[in-house]
Design an enzyme around this catalytic site. Structure first.
Site, PDB file in Angstrom:
ATOM      1  N   TYR A 194      35.792  43.249  37.408  1.00 30.79           N
ATOM      2  CA  TYR A 194      36.171  43.756  38.722  1.00 30.79           C
ATOM      3  C   TYR A 194      35.443  45.058  39.064  1.00 30.79           C
ATOM      4  CZ  TYR A 194      40.156  40.739  39.937  1.00 30.79           C
ATOM      5  OH  TYR A 194      40.954  39.699  40.307  1.00 30.79           O
TER       6      TYR A 194
ATOM      7  N   LYS B 239      38.628  35.415  25.405  1.00 31.98           N
ATOM      8  CA  LYS B 239      37.685  34.298  25.280  1.00 31.98           C
ATOM      9  C   LYS B 239      36.695  34.698  24.185  1.00 31.98           C
ATOM     10  CE  LYS B 239      36.046  30.294  26.658  1.00 31.98           C
ATOM     11  NZ  LYS B 239      36.768  29.016  26.486  1.00 31.98           N
TER      12      LYS B 239
ATOM     13  N   ASP C  11      41.690  29.682  27.974  1.00 33.77           N
ATOM     14  CA  ASP C  11      41.833  28.312  28.488  1.00 33.77           C
ATOM     15  C   ASP C  11      43.064  27.639  27.879  1.00 33.77           C
ATOM     16  OD1 ASP C  11      40.473  28.442  26.071  1.00 33.77           O
ATOM     17  OD2 ASP C  11      39.078  26.819  26.518  1.00 33.77           O
TER      18      ASP C  11
ATOM     19  N   ASP D 131      44.552  38.288  36.369  1.00 32.70           N
ATOM     20  CA  ASP D 131      44.687  37.899  37.785  1.00 32.70           C
ATOM     21  C   ASP D 131      45.006  36.407  37.866  1.00 32.70           C
ATOM     22  OD1 ASP D 131      44.418  38.025  40.639  1.00 32.70           O
ATOM     23  OD2 ASP D 131      42.441  37.097  40.411  1.00 32.70           O
TER      24      ASP D 131
ATOM     25  N   ASP E 209      48.989  34.353  38.563  1.00 34.19           N
ATOM     26  CA  ASP E 209      49.315  33.420  39.656  1.00 34.19           C
ATOM     27  C   ASP E 209      49.939  32.146  39.076  1.00 34.19           C
ATOM     28  OD1 ASP E 209      48.187  35.110  41.600  1.00 34.19           O
ATOM     29  OD2 ASP E 209      47.320  33.418  42.686  1.00 34.19           O
TER      30      ASP E 209
HETATM   31  C1  IPM Z   1      46.073  40.545  42.821  1.00 36.52           C
HETATM   32  C2  IPM Z   1      45.109  40.162  43.908  1.00 36.52           C
HETATM   33  C3  IPM Z   1      43.953  41.150  43.907  1.00 36.52           C
HETATM   34  C4  IPM Z   1      43.283  41.095  42.541  1.00 36.52           C
HETATM   35  C5  IPM Z   1      42.937  40.922  45.034  1.00 36.52           C
HETATM   36  C6  IPM Z   1      43.586  40.953  46.406  1.00 36.52           C
HETATM   37  C7  IPM Z   1      41.793  41.895  44.965  1.00 36.52           C
HETATM   38  O1  IPM Z   1      44.686  38.852  43.722  1.00 36.52           O
HETATM   39  O2  IPM Z   1      46.607  41.677  42.878  1.00 36.52           O
HETATM   40  O3  IPM Z   1      46.305  39.740  41.926  1.00 36.52           O
HETATM   41  O4  IPM Z   1      42.462  40.214  42.306  1.00 36.52           O
HETATM   42  O5  IPM Z   1      43.616  41.934  41.717  1.00 36.52           O
HETATM   43 MG    MG Z   2      45.691  37.818  42.156  1.00 44.15          MG
END
Ligand code: IPM
Ligand code: MG
Length: 359
Positions: A142, A191, A223, A247, A251
């Site tokens: 990042y 990884k 993975d 990240d 999710d």
């Molecule tokens: C998160 C989001 C951010 C990230 C984006 C919006 C830059 O997806 O906070 O998880 O990737 O960190």
């Molecule tokens: Mg995110």
């Protein structure tokens, strides 16, 4: 106590959900005799529209000069074609970096009331889902150098991923300390079969583990981890991983709990000033329609009270009010299931506040 909170409503559903969280904070302030002073600043797409940059200097200055920051969400298709250096997401990354917030905690905990909303089979959910992802937040790919250039007649893009021992060590300590307050188990995700950064990550994790003989450390490839999260989520307690893996996995982890709309997160550095936000995005498709789930942001406010302001009781009161509202059968669209009562964003706020006021 008097606390100054910098408010970034952001884009899309951001303003709606943050407004509900502020209403909840106001009730808590009243009940417990605190004063929360809000300083609202622009960041993200709305700041691009107003000031031409995603993170105006004054906004950043107010983030650096307050007791904590509460943020909704930034970004949206409207700014998809903005040059990369000015994208709305740059605001979020800039704030994280400038505030030194290297440690991002993202709980994945299923509310039993939402078990039906989980996409996993009931017998998997029944084994329990209650873990926390400790994501390194200001290093790795990042924040590495990036460039796109023309080479031999075609475009070639390059993103650099870097980690230093120090960056890994400090996040390792957060994970081990977190595990001490939970079940004493850390799974470090990398990884290491491919990446040098991951091999260093693993080495430093093993070194730090020696300082914590009471905590067990296991390593898992990313993975495999993605697979295990849907196969047997009950095996996880504290998961520590680098920025991009965190990240992606967070999710996935949020979704198995029923809805990404429920999950808050804290971002902290060495001090007590943090950034608190839901982990979901700005959901432009439902923005401005009173459809968003404010619970992730309301729980983020609860995390702020606990982790940055030492207000454990106040924080627990908000969590209890959310639970009670779910027990009443109220749901927003994202986690709606049969037999439940569907509410809008504002009405969900109303119900949570009503429970808070009953105390
Ligand atoms: C998160 C989001 C951010 C990230 C984006 C919006 C830059 O997806 O906070 O998880 O990737 O960190
Ligand atoms: Mg995110």
């Amino acid at each position: 106590m008097n606390k100054t909170i910098t408010i970034i409503k952001g884009d899309g559903i951001g303003p709606e959900i943050v407004t509900q969280a502020m209403r909840v904070l106001d009730v808590v302030a009243q009940q417990y005799g605190h004063t929360f002073t809000y300083q609202e600043v622009a960041a993200g797409g709305n700041a691009i529209d107003q000031y031409g940059v995603p993170l105006p200097e004054e906004s950043l200055a107010k983030c650096l000069n307050c007791d904590s920051v509460l943020l909704g969400a930034v970004g949206g298709p409207k700014w998809d074609n903005v040059e990369p250096a000015r994208r709305p997401e740059k605001a979020l990354l800039g704030i994280r970096k400038e505030m030194g917030l290297y440690s991002n905690l993202r709980p994945a905990k299923i509310f039993p009331q939402l078990a039906d909303a989980s996409p996993l089979k009931p017998f998997i959910v029944a084994e329990g889902i209650d873990f926390i992802i400790v994501r390194e937040l200001i290093g790795g790919i990042y924040f590495g150098k990036r460039r796109t250039e023309e080479l031999d007649g075609q475009l070639v893009a390059n993103d650099e991923m870097t980690y230093s021992e120090g960056e890994i060590r400090r996040i390792a300590r957060v994970a081990f300390n977190t595990a001490r307050k939970r079940s004493g188990r850390v799974i470090s995700v990398d990884k290491a079969n491919v990446l040098d950064t991951s091999r260093l990550w693993r080495k430093v994790m093993n070194e730090v583990a020696e300082e914590y003989p009471d905590v067990t450390l296991e390593h898992m490839l990313v993975d495999n981890c993605a697979m295990q999260i849907v196969k047997k989520p009950s095996q996880f307690d504290v998961v520590v991983t680098e920025n991009m893996f965190g990240d992606i996995l967070s999710d996935e982890a949020s979704m198995i709990t029923g809805s990404i709309g429920m999950i808050p997160s804290s971002s902290l550095g060495d001090g007590t000033r943090g950034l608190y936000e839901p982990i979901h995005g700005s959901a432009p498709d439902i923005a401005g329609q009173n459809l968003a789930n404010p619970i992730g942001t309301i729980l983020a406010a609860a995390m702020m009270l606990k982790y940055s302001f030492d207000m454990d009781e106040e924080s627990a009161a908000i969590e209890a009010a959310v639970e009670a509202t779910l027990n009443d059968g109220y749901r927003t669209g994202d986690c709606m299931s049969e037999g439940m009562i569907r509410l809008g964003c504002v009405e969900m706020g109303d119900q949570i506040i009503a429970h808070l006021k009953k105390r």
